[in-house]
Scaffold this motif. Structure first.
Motif: not given
Length: 331
Positions: A128-135, A141-144
């Motif tokens: 998680e970085w700056n309110g973004t979720k990475y998987i 790369r999946c991103k929310f």
């Protein structure tokens, strides 16, 4: 569903001159070596050198200046063919070095609430970085993230109709690297294949599969909105509910803290009674205010509804016969 892509053309036409490509765009800079330079096409980066021409950027932003809406395959074709005409090189033959696949979902609650429910699937790394979720792994790369928050920060909201934009817009995107695309299709992909239904629906299936494979976490006391607190007393009740989720507070206070207290005093019973009352009040408050909707079910439902619309009603959908042709060809 296509957003940001990176296209690189190596098979250059006879008579190609990188200077003529840069003359056709708003040239920004030239390499010190004198072998190429860069410019902008609808605000997105174009690099022309002696050996290749590349484009990298968001296709929806080229068309609208934002990516709050999703492109149709017809619009994808239009943009890439226009890029080819404007640069006077066949960018539709360019290698796809990365492709971002995404959609925005209008949710009932703030996007952060749904992001908390998602964890990585096997062999993927969460971050998680700056309110973004990475998987992500090495190929995908999946991103929310909160799309409205990001659009405001980048000043990419549309000029008109802002008042009608949804408040809680959750974006789910998957970025496929060149290696990830090659593994998926068994070969390299060129730009003109992006609007083929075989490639498009294979990516749709992968996009959905990654979401399905993600670990979904259960609801808990942390899933709250600030406005449930009508006073600081409510905040204190919330803290008691959080503690009680990991430890039965009533039992612990009575059978550990109170029973095993050092130097017992007669007045301790009154305080113990007051504490037990506070715990029960907090738990009653929690039953009313922490009875949360199942956020994962809502998100899954929204994604499934979108995919049903995409397949059955959109211009990019397929008939049963087309499905057989497309996926039989894939096999």
């Amino acid at each position: 569903m296509y957003d940001k892509v990176k296209l690189v053309l190596y098979d250059l036409p006879t008579g190609y001159d990188w200077r003529s490509v840069l003359d056709r765009v708003k040239a920004q800079s030239y390499f010190a070596s004198g072998t190429g330079g860069s410019g902008l096409w609808f605000g997105r980066k174009v690099i022309a050198t002696e050996v290749s021409v590349s484009f990298e950027g968001s296709l929806p932003k080229c068309l609208w200046g934002h990516n709050l809406k999703t492109l149709s395959l017809r619009q994808v074709k239009y943009l890439i063919m226009k890029l080819s005409r404007d640069l006077d090189v066949p960018m539709y033959k360019a290698m796809v070095e990365s492709a971002e696949f995404a959609h925005n979902f209008n949710m009932e609650e703030p996007p952060i609430m749904y992001m908390r429910k998602l964890d990585a699937m096997k062999k993927f790394k969460p971050n998680e970085w700056n309110g973004t979720k990475y998987i992500e792994d090495k190929e995908v790369r999946c991103k929310f993230y909160d799309k409205m928050q990001e659009a405001k920060k980048k000043r990419e909201l549309p000029k008109y109709g802002r008042e009608n934009l949804p408040r809680n817009l959750l974006r789910y995107e998957v970025t496929f690297s060149a290696k990830g695309l090659s593994r998926l299709f068994g070969r390299d992909i060129v730009a003109e294949e992006l609007w083929s239904k075989l490639v498009f629906w294979t990516l749709v299936a992968e996009w959905f599969r990654y979401y399905e494979d993600m670990v979904k976490l259960p609801n808990n006391c942390w899933d709250v909105d600030y406005h449930i607190f009508e006073s600081a007393k409510d905040f204190a009740k919330w803290c008691i509910c959080i503690a009680n989720a990991d430890q039965n507070l009533s039992y612990y206070v009575k059978h550990v803290l109170f029973k095993l207290r050092a130097n017992p005093q007669p007045q301790d019973r009154a305080l113990h009674g007051q504490i037990q009352k506070k715990i029960q009040e907090a738990l009653e408050w929690g039953k009313k205010h922490l009875a949360l909707p199942d956020l994962t079910l809502e998100l899954t439902g929204k994604i499934e509804q979108y995919l049903a619309w995409l397949l059955e009603q959109s211009a990019d959908g397929m008939s049963t016969a087309e499905e057989r042709r497309v996926f039989d060809a894939a096999c």
